[in-house]
Design a protein around this motif. Sequence first.
Motif, PDB file in Angstrom:
ATOM      1  N   ALA A  99      69.962  49.909  73.914  1.00  0.00           N
ATOM      2  CA  ALA A  99      71.298  50.021  74.518  1.00  0.00           C
ATOM      3  C   ALA A  99      72.171  48.796  74.271  1.00  0.00           C
ATOM      4  O   ALA A  99      73.309  48.742  74.735  1.00  0.00           O
ATOM      5  CB  ALA A  99      71.167  50.268  76.018  1.00  0.00           C
ATOM      6  N   ARG A 100      71.667  47.807  73.538  1.00  0.00           N
ATOM      7  CA  ARG A 100      72.357  46.521  73.390  1.00  0.00           C
ATOM      8  C   ARG A 100      73.855  46.650  73.091  1.00  0.00           C
ATOM      9  O   ARG A 100      74.672  45.970  73.677  1.00  0.00           O
ATOM     10  CB  ARG A 100      71.697  45.681  72.303  1.00  0.00           C
ATOM     11  N   GLY A 101      74.242  47.492  72.202  1.00  0.00           N
ATOM     12  CA  GLY A 101      75.645  47.600  71.793  1.00  0.00           C
ATOM     13  C   GLY A 101      76.564  48.260  72.794  1.00  0.00           C
ATOM     14  O   GLY A 101      77.778  48.312  72.573  1.00  0.00           O
ATOM     15  N   LYS A 102      76.030  48.763  73.892  1.00  0.00           N
ATOM     16  CA  LYS A 102      76.893  49.444  74.857  1.00  0.00           C
ATOM     17  C   LYS A 102      76.865  48.827  76.252  1.00  0.00           C
ATOM     18  O   LYS A 102      77.377  49.410  77.198  1.00  0.00           O
ATOM     19  CB  LYS A 102      76.562  50.941  74.917  1.00  0.00           C
ATOM     20  N   VAL A 103      76.294  47.624  76.380  1.00  0.00           N
ATOM     21  CA  VAL A 103      76.230  46.943  77.674  1.00  0.00           C
ATOM     22  C   VAL A 103      77.163  45.726  77.648  1.00  0.00           C
ATOM     23  O   VAL A 103      77.032  44.848  76.794  1.00  0.00           O
ATOM     24  CB  VAL A 103      74.785  46.486  78.001  1.00  0.00           C
ATOM     25  N   PHE A 104      78.107  45.709  78.594  1.00  0.00           N
ATOM     26  CA  PHE A 104      79.097  44.637  78.672  1.00  0.00           C
ATOM     27  C   PHE A 104      79.298  44.217  80.120  1.00  0.00           C
ATOM     28  O   PHE A 104      79.050  44.993  81.038  1.00  0.00           O
ATOM     29  CB  PHE A 104      80.457  45.109  78.124  1.00  0.00           C
ATOM     30  N   LEU A 105      79.794  43.003  80.309  1.00  0.00           N
ATOM     31  CA  LEU A 105      80.181  42.576  81.652  1.00  0.00           C
ATOM     32  C   LEU A 105      81.413  43.356  82.093  1.00  0.00           C
ATOM     33  O   LEU A 105      82.339  43.573  81.296  1.00  0.00           O
ATOM     34  CB  LEU A 105      80.528  41.083  81.662  1.00  0.00           C
ATOM     35  N   LEU A 106      81.448  43.737  83.356  1.00  0.00           N
ATOM     36  CA  LEU A 106      82.656  44.344  83.909  1.00  0.00           C
ATOM     37  C   LEU A 106      83.812  43.362  83.740  1.00  0.00           C
ATOM     38  O   LEU A 106      84.931  43.755  83.424  1.00  0.00           O
ATOM     39  CB  LEU A 106      82.451  44.700  85.390  1.00  0.00           C
ATOM     40  N   GLY A 107      83.531  42.068  83.877  1.00  0.00           N
ATOM     41  CA  GLY A 107      84.543  41.033  83.729  1.00  0.00           C
ATOM     42  C   GLY A 107      84.761  40.557  82.297  1.00  0.00           C
ATOM     43  O   GLY A 107      85.252  39.446  82.081  1.00  0.00           O
ATOM     44  N   LYS A 108      84.400  41.376  81.327  1.00  0.00           N
ATOM     45  CA  LYS A 108      84.542  41.017  79.904  1.00  0.00           C
ATOM     46  C   LYS A 108      85.949  40.529  79.569  1.00  0.00           C
ATOM     47  O   LYS A 108      86.118  39.533  78.878  1.00  0.00           O
ATOM     48  CB  LYS A 108      84.195  42.227  79.027  1.00  0.00           C
ATOM     49  N   TRP A 109      86.959  41.220  80.034  1.00  0.00           N
ATOM     50  CA  TRP A 109      88.342  40.908  79.676  1.00  0.00           C
ATOM     51  C   TRP A 109      88.918  39.788  80.528  1.00  0.00           C
ATOM     52  O   TRP A 109      90.073  39.416  80.370  1.00  0.00           O
ATOM     53  CB  TRP A 109      89.200  42.182  79.765  1.00  0.00           C
ATOM     54  N   GLN A 110      88.129  39.243  81.454  1.00  0.00           N
ATOM     55  CA  GLN A 110      88.523  38.081  82.251  1.00  0.00           C
ATOM     56  C   GLN A 110      87.659  36.893  81.817  1.00  0.00           C
ATOM     57  O   GLN A 110      87.042  36.221  82.647  1.00  0.00           O
ATOM     58  CB  GLN A 110      88.326  38.350  83.754  1.00  0.00           C
ATOM     59  N   SER A 111      87.580  36.679  80.508  1.00  0.00           N
ATOM     60  CA  SER A 111      86.790  35.572  79.940  1.00  0.00           C
ATOM     61  C   SER A 111      85.314  35.664  80.324  1.00  0.00           C
ATOM     62  O   SER A 111      84.688  34.671  80.694  1.00  0.00           O
ATOM     63  CB  SER A 111      87.356  34.214  80.384  1.00  0.00           C
ATOM     64  N   GLU A 112      84.768  36.880  80.238  1.00  0.00           N
ATOM     65  CA  GLU A 112      83.336  37.118  80.529  1.00  0.00           C
ATOM     66  C   GLU A 112      82.985  36.674  81.954  1.00  0.00           C
ATOM     67  O   GLU A 112      81.909  36.137  82.208  1.00  0.00           O
ATOM     68  CB  GLU A 112      82.442  36.396  79.506  1.00  0.00           C
ATOM     69  N   ARG A 113      83.877  36.942  82.888  1.00  0.00           N
ATOM     70  CA  ARG A 113      83.672  36.531  84.280  1.00  0.00           C
ATOM     71  C   ARG A 113      82.559  37.345  84.938  1.00  0.00           C
ATOM     72  O   ARG A 113      82.506  38.558  84.824  1.00  0.00           O
ATOM     73  CB  ARG A 113      84.963  36.702  85.071  1.00  0.00           C
ATOM     74  N   GLU A 114      81.690  36.632  85.633  1.00  0.00           N
ATOM     75  CA  GLU A 114      80.640  37.291  86.402  1.00  0.00           C
ATOM     76  C   GLU A 114      81.157  37.545  87.817  1.00  0.00           C
ATOM     77  O   GLU A 114      81.974  36.793  88.332  1.00  0.00           O
ATOM     78  CB  GLU A 114      79.391  36.417  86.470  1.00  0.00           C
ATOM     79  N   ILE A 115      80.653  38.609  88.418  1.00  0.00           N
ATOM     80  CA  ILE A 115      81.030  38.947  89.788  1.00  0.00           C
ATOM     81  C   ILE A 115      79.768  38.848  90.637  1.00  0.00           C
ATOM     82  O   ILE A 115      78.847  39.659  90.511  1.00  0.00           O
ATOM     83  CB  ILE A 115      81.660  40.353  89.861  1.00  0.00           C
ATOM     84  N   GLN A 116      79.721  37.804  91.461  1.00  0.00           N
ATOM     85  CA  GLN A 116      78.523  37.518  92.252  1.00  0.00           C
ATOM     86  C   GLN A 116      78.352  38.523  93.385  1.00  0.00           C
ATOM     87  O   GLN A 116      79.312  39.096  93.888  1.00  0.00           O
ATOM     88  CB  GLN A 116      78.603  36.089  92.818  1.00  0.00           C
ATOM     89  N   ASP A 117      77.102  38.685  93.794  1.00  0.00           N
ATOM     90  CA  ASP A 117      76.748  39.637  94.838  1.00  0.00           C
ATOM     91  C   ASP A 117      77.235  39.152  96.204  1.00  0.00           C
ATOM     92  O   ASP A 117      76.847  38.077  96.656  1.00  0.00           O
ATOM     93  CB  ASP A 117      75.224  39.798  94.858  1.00  0.00           C
ATOM     94  N   PRO A 118      78.062  39.955  96.896  1.00  0.00           N
ATOM     95  CA  PRO A 118      78.537  39.558  98.220  1.00  0.00           C
ATOM     96  C   PRO A 118      77.563  39.922  99.347  1.00  0.00           C
ATOM     97  O   PRO A 118      77.797  39.567 100.498  1.00  0.00           O
ATOM     98  CB  PRO A 118      79.843  40.352  98.364  1.00  0.00           C
ATOM     99  N   TYR A 119      76.472  40.600  99.011  1.00  0.00           N
ATOM    100  CA  TYR A 119      75.536  41.103 100.025  1.00  0.00           C
ATOM    101  C   TYR A 119      75.086  39.982 100.961  1.00  0.00           C
ATOM    102  O   TYR A 119      74.652  38.924 100.510  1.00  0.00           O
ATOM    103  CB  TYR A 119      74.329  41.748  99.331  1.00  0.00           C
ATOM    104  N   ARG A 120      75.219  40.221 102.242  1.00  0.00           N
ATOM    105  CA  ARG A 120      74.840  39.282 103.314  1.00  0.00           C
ATOM    106  C   ARG A 120      75.604  37.960 103.253  1.00  0.00           C
ATOM    107  O   ARG A 120      75.130  36.937 103.737  1.00  0.00           O
ATOM    108  CB  ARG A 120      73.336  39.022 103.304  1.00  0.00           C
ATOM    109  N   GLN A 121      76.780  37.963 102.653  1.00  0.00           N
ATOM    110  CA  GLN A 121      77.571  36.732 102.507  1.00  0.00           C
ATOM    111  C   GLN A 121      78.797  36.706 103.421  1.00  0.00           C
ATOM    112  O   GLN A 121      79.574  35.753 103.358  1.00  0.00           O
ATOM    113  CB  GLN A 121      78.051  36.590 101.051  1.00  0.00           C
ATOM    114  N   GLY A 122      79.013  37.744 104.194  1.00  0.00           N
ATOM    115  CA  GLY A 122      80.175  37.775 105.083  1.00  0.00           C
ATOM    116  C   GLY A 122      81.367  38.489 104.470  1.00  0.00           C
ATOM    117  O   GLY A 122      81.436  38.720 103.263  1.00  0.00           O
ATOM    118  N   GLN A 123      82.315  38.833 105.330  1.00  0.00           N
ATOM    119  CA  GLN A 123      83.472  39.648 104.939  1.00  0.00           C
ATOM    120  C   GLN A 123      84.302  39.010 103.823  1.00  0.00           C
ATOM    121  O   GLN A 123      84.759  39.698 102.921  1.00  0.00           O
ATOM    122  CB  GLN A 123      84.347  39.911 106.174  1.00  0.00           C
ATOM    123  N   ALA A 124      84.490  37.689 103.872  1.00  0.00           N
ATOM    124  CA  ALA A 124      85.301  37.022 102.851  1.00  0.00           C
ATOM    125  C   ALA A 124      84.707  37.221 101.454  1.00  0.00           C
ATOM    126  O   ALA A 124      85.441  37.399 100.480  1.00  0.00           O
ATOM    127  CB  ALA A 124      85.442  35.536 103.155  1.00  0.00           C
TER     128      ALA A 124
END
Length: 146
Positions: A99-124
């Motif tokens: 699957a290598r050629g079809k897996v991308f970051l959701l944040g690809k177009w934001q300079s390969e930005r990662e989106i960290q897990d908010p789980y158990r981190q509070g509303q903010a």
Amino acid sequence: MFRKILVVCVGNICRSPTAEMMLRTALQTTRIEVASAGLQARVGEAMEPAARQVLEARGQTAEGFKARQLTADIVNESDLILVMEKKHVNEVLKIASHARGKVFLLGKWQSEREIQDPYRQGQAAFIHAHALIEDAVSSWAQRLGH
């Protein structure tokens, strides 16, 4: 042409269902199907309450959503797989190396930005993750919807 898009995170109860619902709405005038799954899914669970609250406060719904585990079959059925963090790319490839050629970051177009897990981190943290997901989904929708 992409027909089936899959969004992946870890538990499939916060980030990936948020992105799934947003992307589905953004692409509703196309024939593209959008789904989500988790690398270590909380199988059968509804969306995490804080994530759902932020989503619904912005006019989206997660009614009937149930988390599911990522499998090789789901990877094979998908034309494009969007993940939240760089390490998720390798996790998907462990399940289906071809699957290598079809897996991308959701944040690809934001300079390969990662989106960290908010789980158990509070509303903010959920509000912040939602904003990052919204930005990334908008960029993908512009590219996929035309």
